[in-house]
Design a protein around this motif. Structure first.
Motif, short mmCIF file in Angstrom:
data_model
loop_
_atom_site.label_atom_id
_atom_site.label_comp_id
_atom_site.label_asym_id
_atom_site.label_seq_id
_atom_site.Cartn_x
_atom_site.Cartn_y
_atom_site.Cartn_z
N VAL A 57 -55.56 15.59 75.86
CA VAL A 57 -55.84 15.00 74.54
C VAL A 57 -55.52 13.50 74.55
CG1 VAL A 57 -55.13 14.96 72.12
CG2 VAL A 57 -55.50 17.14 73.27
N GLU A 58 -54.41 13.13 75.18
CA GLU A 58 -54.04 11.71 75.23
C GLU A 58 -55.03 10.91 76.07
OE1 GLU A 58 -52.37 8.23 74.47
OE2 GLU A 58 -51.91 10.13 73.49
N ALA B 132 -49.25 23.75 78.10
CA ALA B 132 -49.10 22.89 76.92
C ALA B 132 -49.03 21.42 77.32
CB ALA B 132 -47.84 23.28 76.15
N MET B 133 -48.32 21.12 78.41
CA MET B 133 -48.22 19.75 78.89
C MET B 133 -49.58 19.24 79.35
SD MET B 133 -44.58 20.03 80.96
CE MET B 133 -44.70 18.43 81.73
N SER C 59 -51.79 18.59 76.27
CA SER C 59 -51.37 17.36 75.58
C SER C 59 -51.81 16.13 76.35
CB SER C 59 -49.85 17.36 75.41
OG SER C 59 -49.43 18.47 74.66
N LEU D 248 -45.43 10.48 74.79
CA LEU D 248 -45.85 11.81 75.23
C LEU D 248 -44.90 12.34 76.31
CD1 LEU D 248 -48.02 14.05 75.06
CD2 LEU D 248 -49.25 12.85 76.89
#
Length: 247
Positions: A226-227, A219-220, A223, A190
């Motif tokens: 989600v991780e 966006a970071m 992400s 990631l």
């Protein structure tokens, strides 16, 4: 004393500190990934030296702020866009980040080539090489950071305090972030994806395409969220499997 009593100066300081910290995230991710490839005993030392030299570089650039501002003056025109030294520095830094991230992703997913396996944590670079690469990226991010700071406030003391505060945060967060990345292999991929996106953004900025930083960091953050949820899900499955095995 005039600045201390000026409310607008305090607003500018807080805004600039937040901005410098956010801009430092890019640099911090790169430093964390790179230093994790060193032997365990050299990692923290490399982080401290790299971030310390970044502070020295930024303060030195602030001392030549009049020259730094001139880096935005056009040098030549190509493809209908006037290119300045700042543009060329951003493009060079972006290309380096894209090359570095792509190379590390390749070594991480290739089951045959383990010469630079990030997930395995192999020590494949020297201490000097790590510091050199950190300084190269520090230069790119520092020039961008200083030019942005100059656009926000004309007061040099505010810029200096903001830079010192941001680098201090980087110094405190560097080791915990690096340890977290090392313990979670999926986070490595990631983070490399983040570097690839940041590099592409730097190239776009250098080519004259303005990319709002808010979109990039949103966006970071999405992400990363989600991780984190995936990590919780994996841990829940492992606990359930362990309980089933015990019963």
């Amino acid at each position: 004393m005039g600045l201390i009593q000026d409310p607008t100066a305090w607003v500018a300081l807080v805004t600039l500190v937040v901005m410098e910290v956010v801009l430092g995230i890019d640099n911090l991710i790169f430093i964390s990934i790179l230093t994790n490839k060193l032997p365990q005993e050299n990692r923290e030392k490399a982080r401290k030296i790299g971030i310390g030299l970044a502070l020295v570089m930024r303060l030195a650039l602030l001392g030549t702020v009049a020259w730094i501002v001139q880096l935005t003056n056009p040098l030549f025109e190509a493809f209908g866009h006037p290119f300045s030294w700042k543009d060329l520095i951003l493009i060079a830094g972006g290309l380096f980040l894209v090359w570095k991230a792509t190379r590390e992703i390749h070594h991480s997913v290739d089951p045959v080539d383990h010469k630079e396996d990030m997930v395995g944590g192999a020590a494949t670079i020297t201490f000097g090489s790590a510091i050199t690469q950190i300084l190269l990226l520090d230069l790119v991010f520092s020039v961008d950071s200083i030019i942005t700071a100059v656009g926000m406030t004309p007061h040099l003391p505010i810029m200096i305090i903001a830079v010192i505060a941001a680098v201090t945060v980087m110094l405190i967060a560097a080791t915990p972030l690096a340890n977290f990345i090392e313990k979670n292999p999926t986070i490595v991929m990631l983070a490399l994806g983040f570097l690839l996106m940041i590099g592409t953004t730097l190239i776009a900025e250098g080519m004259g395409f303005h990319v709002p930083k808010g979109y990039i960091y949103a966006a970071m953050a999405f992400s990363a969220l989600v991780e984190v949820l995936n990590m919780f899900a994996r841990n829940a499955r492992r606990r359930k499997k362990a309980e089933t095995t015990l019963h």
